[in-house]
Scaffold this motif. Structure first.
Motif, PDB file in Angstrom:
ATOM      1  N   CYS A   1       0.832  -1.205   0.000  1.00 58.38           N
ATOM      2  CA  CYS A   1       0.000   0.000   0.000  1.00 58.38           C
ATOM      3  C   CYS A   1       0.871   1.261   0.000  1.00 58.38           C
ATOM      4  O   CYS A   1       0.606   2.205  -0.751  1.00 58.38           O
TER       5      CYS A   1
ATOM      6  N   ALA B   1      -4.641   3.836   0.304  1.00 55.40           N
ATOM      7  CA  ALA B   1      -4.612   2.507  -0.326  1.00 55.40           C
ATOM      8  C   ALA B   1      -4.759   1.474   0.786  1.00 55.40           C
ATOM      9  O   ALA B   1      -4.285   1.666   1.906  1.00 55.40           O
ATOM     10  N   HIS B   2      -5.448   0.403   0.453  1.00 56.46           N
ATOM     11  CA  HIS B   2      -5.578  -0.699   1.402  1.00 56.46           C
ATOM     12  C   HIS B   2      -5.785  -1.992   0.642  1.00 56.46           C
ATOM     13  O   HIS B   2      -6.167  -1.993  -0.513  1.00 56.46           O
TER      14      HIS B   2
ATOM     15  N   SER C   1      -4.091  -6.793   3.862  1.00 60.47           N
ATOM     16  CA  SER C   1      -3.423  -5.787   4.681  1.00 60.47           C
ATOM     17  C   SER C   1      -3.808  -5.865   6.155  1.00 60.47           C
ATOM     18  O   SER C   1      -3.041  -5.417   7.001  1.00 60.47           O
TER      19      SER C   1
END
Length: 168
Positions: A17, A30-31, A122
């Motif tokens: 990310c 972002a993920h 994540s």
């Protein structure tokens, strides 16, 4: 990024990310995908992938906000740019209840830029709540205190209007 005290982060996914954000400065966050899990005295159960909605990449801020709400999944735990995260936390802190705090913070994030869903894991998020859900779900809140729900909504809309006016 924000990591709840009962959740787990996957460093390799978070690194992906961060790398994406470094290469794409127009994105606000972002993920990856989030697993959900629950713990009993003898096992850890992983019932599903809880968060895996598509990226939010529309060009216009209100289009991104619409995309977030149409297929809602919180971006609270995404890797965010510091300045955007600080603004999101500031706007969220102005709200009186958890529902509006979450929506306000997420709205700021998508309003400020696109959010990328990376094809990695994540996080793992624990099922359930450590603080309870009173005045968190709109239907529960409507039944218990309709006036409180709508006054909270008015404060949330006011915060989003201020954000929109400041970005012009």
């Amino acid at each position: 990024m924000l990591l709840a005290d009962d959740d787990v982060a996957f460093p390799a996914g978070l690194s992906d990310c961060v790398s994406f954000l470094r290469a794409n400065p127009s994105y606000s966050a972002a993920h990856g995908h989030y697993l959900s899990f629950r713990i009993d005295p003898h096992h850890i159960h992983v019932p599903n992938i809880e968060y895996s909605s598509p990226s939010i990449t529309e060009t216009q801020p209100f289009d991104r906000l619409n995309s977030l709400m149409a297929n809602y999944q919180a971006v609270t735990y995404a890797v965010q740019r510091k300045d955007i995260a600080l603004t999101a936390f500031e706007v969220a802190a102005q709200q009186n209840d958890l529902l509006w705090q979450e929506l306000a913070g997420n709205s700021v994030t998508v309003f400020e830029g696109p959010v990328k869903r990376i094809d990695c894991f994540s996080h793992a998020r624990q099922c359930g709540s450590t603080v309870g859900y009173r005045r968190w779900h709109p239907i529960e809140w409507l039944v218990r205190d309709a006036a409180g729900l709508f006054s909270g909504f008015a404060a949330y809309i006011s915060a989003i209007e201020r954000l929109a006016n400041e970005s012009r």
